[in-house]
Design a protein around this motif. Sequence first.
Motif, PDB file in Angstrom:
ATOM      1  N   MET A  96       0.843  -1.178   0.000  1.00 21.65           N
ATOM      2  CA  MET A  96       0.000   0.000   0.000  1.00 21.65           C
ATOM      3  C   MET A  96       0.890   1.243   0.000  1.00 21.65           C
ATOM      4  SD  MET A  96      -2.913   1.113   2.702  1.00 21.65           S
ATOM      5  CE  MET A  96      -4.472   1.122   1.860  1.00 21.65           C
ATOM      6  N   ASN A  97       0.503   2.195  -0.759  1.00 25.59           N
ATOM      7  CA  ASN A  97       1.249   3.435  -0.890  1.00 25.59           C
ATOM      8  C   ASN A  97       1.037   4.305   0.353  1.00 25.59           C
ATOM      9  OD1 ASN A  97       2.948   5.045  -2.325  1.00 25.59           O
ATOM     10  ND2 ASN A  97       1.584   5.291  -4.074  1.00 25.59           N
ATOM     11  N   VAL A  98       2.083   4.978   0.804  1.00 25.93           N
ATOM     12  CA  VAL A  98       2.010   5.814   1.997  1.00 25.93           C
ATOM     13  C   VAL A  98       1.044   6.979   1.786  1.00 25.93           C
ATOM     14  CG1 VAL A  98       3.354   7.288   3.534  1.00 25.93           C
ATOM     15  CG2 VAL A  98       4.336   5.167   2.702  1.00 25.93           C
ATOM     16  N   GLU A  99       0.999   7.527   0.569  1.00 23.73           N
ATOM     17  CA  GLU A  99       0.092   8.641   0.282  1.00 23.73           C
ATOM     18  C   GLU A  99      -1.371   8.236   0.464  1.00 23.73           C
ATOM     19  OE1 GLU A  99       2.476   7.737  -2.027  1.00 23.73           O
ATOM     20  OE2 GLU A  99       3.915   9.343  -1.648  1.00 23.73           O
ATOM     21  N   TYR A 100      -1.712   7.028   0.049  1.00 23.10           N
ATOM     22  CA  TYR A 100      -3.085   6.550   0.212  1.00 23.10           C
ATOM     23  C   TYR A 100      -3.430   6.350   1.686  1.00 23.10           C
ATOM     24  CZ  TYR A 100      -3.293   5.800  -4.817  1.00 23.10           C
ATOM     25  OH  TYR A 100      -3.296   5.979  -6.165  1.00 23.10           O
ATOM     26  N   LEU A 101      -2.469   5.863   2.452  1.00 24.15           N
ATOM     27  CA  LEU A 101      -2.699   5.680   3.879  1.00 24.15           C
ATOM     28  C   LEU A 101      -2.928   7.033   4.560  1.00 24.15           C
ATOM     29  CD1 LEU A 101      -2.807   3.790   6.316  1.00 24.15           C
ATOM     30  CD2 LEU A 101      -0.334   4.087   6.536  1.00 24.15           C
ATOM     31  N   PHE A 102      -2.100   8.018   4.239  1.00 26.37           N
ATOM     32  CA  PHE A 102      -2.275   9.358   4.786  1.00 26.37           C
ATOM     33  C   PHE A 102      -3.625   9.935   4.384  1.00 26.37           C
ATOM     34  CE2 PHE A 102      -1.985  13.978   4.267  1.00 26.37           C
ATOM     35  CZ  PHE A 102      -1.741  14.338   5.585  1.00 26.37           C
ATOM     36  N   LEU A 103      -3.999   9.794   3.130  1.00 27.80           N
ATOM     37  CA  LEU A 103      -5.282  10.295   2.644  1.00 27.80           C
ATOM     38  C   LEU A 103      -6.450   9.611   3.353  1.00 27.80           C
ATOM     39  CD1 LEU A 103      -6.766  12.135   0.652  1.00 27.80           C
ATOM     40  CD2 LEU A 103      -6.667  10.275  -1.007  1.00 27.80           C
ATOM     41  N   ALA A 104      -6.345   8.303   3.586  1.00 30.55           N
ATOM     42  CA  ALA A 104      -7.411   7.571   4.268  1.00 30.55           C
ATOM     43  C   ALA A 104      -7.562   8.044   5.712  1.00 30.55           C
ATOM     44  CB  ALA A 104      -7.129   6.075   4.228  1.00 30.55           C
ATOM     45  N   VAL A 105      -6.453   8.249   6.416  1.00 32.55           N
ATOM     46  CA  VAL A 105      -6.511   8.725   7.803  1.00 32.55           C
ATOM     47  C   VAL A 105      -7.085  10.132   7.842  1.00 32.55           C
ATOM     48  CG1 VAL A 105      -5.096   9.391   9.800  1.00 32.55           C
ATOM     49  CG2 VAL A 105      -4.664   7.229   8.619  1.00 32.55           C
ATOM     50  N   PHE A 106      -6.661  11.004   6.935  1.00 35.76           N
ATOM     51  CA  PHE A 106      -7.167  12.378   6.872  1.00 35.76           C
ATOM     52  C   PHE A 106      -8.663  12.381   6.559  1.00 35.76           C
ATOM     53  CE2 PHE A 106      -8.071  16.294   4.492  1.00 35.76           C
ATOM     54  CZ  PHE A 106      -7.737  17.225   5.469  1.00 35.76           C
ATOM     55  N   ALA A 107      -9.088  11.577   5.608  1.00 35.30           N
ATOM     56  CA  ALA A 107     -10.507  11.514   5.239  1.00 35.30           C
ATOM     57  C   ALA A 107     -11.337  10.997   6.410  1.00 35.30           C
ATOM     58  CB  ALA A 107     -10.699  10.620   4.012  1.00 35.30           C
ATOM     59  N   PHE A 108     -10.835  10.007   7.133  1.00 36.95           N
ATOM     60  CA  PHE A 108     -11.547   9.493   8.304  1.00 36.95           C
ATOM     61  C   PHE A 108     -11.714  10.587   9.348  1.00 36.95           C
ATOM     62  CE2 PHE A 108     -11.461   7.690  12.589  1.00 36.95           C
ATOM     63  CZ  PHE A 108     -12.610   6.923  12.545  1.00 36.95           C
ATOM     64  N   ALA A 109     -10.668  11.360   9.612  1.00 36.65           N
ATOM     65  CA  ALA A 109     -10.732  12.433  10.606  1.00 36.65           C
ATOM     66  C   ALA A 109     -11.747  13.503  10.201  1.00 36.65           C
ATOM     67  CB  ALA A 109      -9.349  13.050  10.807  1.00 36.65           C
ATOM     68  N   VAL A 110     -11.769  13.866   8.938  1.00 30.13           N
ATOM     69  CA  VAL A 110     -12.699  14.890   8.451  1.00 30.13           C
ATOM     70  C   VAL A 110     -14.137  14.387   8.538  1.00 30.13           C
ATOM     71  CG1 VAL A 110     -13.440  16.158   6.392  1.00 30.13           C
ATOM     72  CG2 VAL A 110     -11.024  16.069   7.002  1.00 30.13           C
TER      73      VAL A 110
END
Length: 106
Positions: A1-15
């Motif tokens: 899994m790409n690190v950018e996708y993981l960061f985006l998923a965590v950010f989207a969950f928080a929002v």
Amino acid sequence: MNVEYLFLAVFAFAVVNLAWRYFRSGSFTGAMLGGKIKREVGQVSIASGGATSKSLTINVMESNDGDSFVDLVYASTAPLGASRVPIKLSKSQAQEWVTLLQQAME
């Protein structure tokens, strides 16, 4: 899994989580502290000048499990920014704060 996708998923969950809490409580303060504002007691203007202002708002809130607590919101606004800092106090903490303020006024 790409690190950018993981960061985006965590950010989207928080929002999404914050948005859900905002719509459930009806306010940003309620979303941050986990409750609904029952009533606004009052607001004190701390400083204002030109395009900036600072204030302290006092609210009575009700938590999701039905307990009441006091909420202090320090708000600062400026032309290109704003800040809101909610502070959650239990009834005993609020009473202690009032006692300390009264002692400071003597």
